[in-house]
Design a protein around this motif. Structure first.
Motif, short mmCIF file in Angstrom:
data_model
loop_
_atom_site.label_atom_id
_atom_site.label_comp_id
_atom_site.label_asym_id
_atom_site.label_seq_id
_atom_site.Cartn_x
_atom_site.Cartn_y
_atom_site.Cartn_z
N ARG A 1 0.83 -1.21 0.00
CA ARG A 1 0.00 0.00 0.00
C ARG A 1 0.86 1.25 0.00
N GLY A 2 2.13 1.12 0.43
CA GLY A 2 3.03 2.27 0.54
C GLY A 2 3.22 3.04 -0.76
N LEU B 1 6.32 0.46 -0.38
CA LEU B 1 7.65 0.56 0.20
C LEU B 1 8.68 -0.07 -0.73
N THR B 2 9.91 0.42 -0.65
CA THR B 2 11.03 -0.17 -1.39
C THR B 2 11.82 -1.03 -0.42
N GLY C 1 12.51 6.54 1.02
CA GLY C 1 11.43 6.44 0.05
C GLY C 1 10.07 6.58 0.73
N ALA C 2 9.06 5.96 0.14
CA ALA C 2 7.72 6.00 0.72
C ALA C 2 7.72 5.36 2.11
N GLN C 3 6.87 5.91 2.96
CA GLN C 3 6.76 5.41 4.34
C GLN C 3 5.35 4.84 4.57
#
Length: 295
Positions: free
Chosen positions: A159-160, A162-163, A194-196
Motif C-alpha cells: 500500500r506504501g 515501500l522499497t 522512500g515512501a513510508q
C-alpha cells in the motif's frame, strides 16, 4: 443379582492384564466401576463386556496418560479417543525427531570439535528501518505466526508502496523451542528515504535498528529445519563467547532463500547474531533476553 455372567476381581484381573490393586484404584477414581459390589464381603465383580474397556485403560496408561484424562477420553466416544491417540502419536514422533537431532548434534560436536567455528563469518550490518510484527510463541506456533505476520506486512508494504532494502528476517528475544515460548518479531526492512507506511494495522510498527556487527552462519536444506538448526545457533554462540565478545541483541534468522516450506532442501537461512566488545562490568539482565542475546 445373578453372578453367573460376572467375573470376580481376580478373574477380571487376569483377563484384563490389570492388577487387583490397579482395579481398586480405578474404581476409587471413577474410571472403571465394578458392576456389583457385595454389600457383605465388599468383593468387586465385573461384567465380561468390561474386559475390553479395562484393556483399553491399560494401554492408555502405558502411554503415560493421566488417570483423569483416561476417564474423560473413554467417556467421549470413539471419534474423540481416536483423535487424541493420533495427536499423541504425532507428539511422540516429534519428540523422537528432536531427540535424534540432539544426539546427532552432540556427535557432530564431538567429531568436529573446534572446527565448527570455521563456518562462522563476520559482517557489518547497516542501520535499518523495518516493519515489525511481534508475538510470544513457542516452536509449535512459530510457523503459523510468521506466515500470517508476513502476509499482513507485505500487504501493508504494497500500500506504501515501500522499497525493500533486504531480505526478511526474524528476531528471537529468547529461547523458542517445544518447551519455551518467547517474543518473536517478524521484520521486513525497507528504505527510509522512500515512501513510508501509513495506517498500519494494530500490532504492526516501524522501528529503526542501529548499525551493528554480526557473527553469521548460513544453513541450508535439512540443516535449516528445526530442530537441527539449533546446532547452528550453538555454533555462533560458541564463536562469540570463544572469542571473548559480548552478545549485543537478539539473534536474527535471515531468509536468504525461502521456499515457504520449513524443511525444503532449497531453503537457505542465515543465523546472524549481533556482538560487541565486552563491557567493563557485567551486563544487566533484560526481561526479553536482549542483554545476554538468548534465543
Amino acid at each position: 443379582m445373578d453372578r453367573r455372567n460376572l467375573l470376580s476381581i481376580g478373574q477380571f484381573s487376569q483377563a484384563s492384564g490389570l492388577s487387583v490393586t490397579a482395579l481398586r484404584h480405578y474404581d476409587a477414581s471413577g474410571v472403571l466401576l465394578p458392576a456389583f459390589v457385595d454389600p457383605v464381603s465388599g468383593y468387586r465383580y465385573f461384567r465380561r463386556d468390561q474386559v475390553r474397556t479395562a484393556q483399553s485403560i491399560r494401554a492408555l496408561r502405558q502411554l503415560d496418560i493421566p488417570v483423569e484424562e483416561v476417564g474423560r477420553l473413554l467417556g467421549g466416544g470413539e471419534a474423540e479417543l481416536a483423535a487424541a491417540l493420533r495427536a499423541r502419536l504425532l507428539a511422540a514422533e516429534r519428540r523422537l525427531q528432536v531427540q535424534r537431532s540432539v544426539v546427532h548434534g552432540l556427535l557432530d560436536r564431538l567429531t568436529e570439535g573446534a572446527g565448527m567455528t570455521h563456518r562462522v563469518t563476520v559482517r557489518q550490518g547497516a542501520a535499518e528501518r523495518i516493519l515489525v510484527r511481534g508475538a510470544t510463541v513457542d516452536n509449535s506456533g512459530l510457523d503459523a505466526f510468521l506466515r500470517a505476520a508476513y502476509q499482513e506486512m507485505y500487504q501493508a508494504a504494497g500500500r506504501g508502496p515501500l522499497t525493500f532494502a533486504g531480505p526478511a528476517f526474524v528476531r528471537f528475544h529468547g529461547v523458542c523451542d517445544d518447551e519455551n515460548a518467547t517474543l518473536v518479531e517478524a521484520c521486513l526492512p525497507f528504505r527510509p528515504d522512500g515512501a513510508q507506511p501509513a495506517d498500519l494495522p494494530e500490532g504492526m510498527t516501524v522501528r529503526d535498528l542501529p548499525a551493528n556487527t554480526l557473527a553469521c552462519l548460513e544453513v541450508e536444506g535439512e540443516a535449516a529445519a528445526f530442530p537441527r538448526i539449533l546446532g547452528g545457533y550453538d555454533a555462533v554462540a560458541d564463536w562469540i563467547t570463544g572469542h571473548g565478545f559480548a552478545f549485543a541483541g537478539p539473534v536474527r534468522l535471515v531468509h536468504r532463500r525461502w521456499t515457504g516450506t520449513p524443511d525444503h532442501p532449497d531453503n537457505r537461512l542465515e543465523i546472524a547474531w549481533p556482538f560487541d566488545e565486552p563491557a567493563d562490568g557485567p551486563a544487566d539482565e533484560s526481561a526479553d533476553g536482549s542483554a545476554d542475546g538468548s534465543r
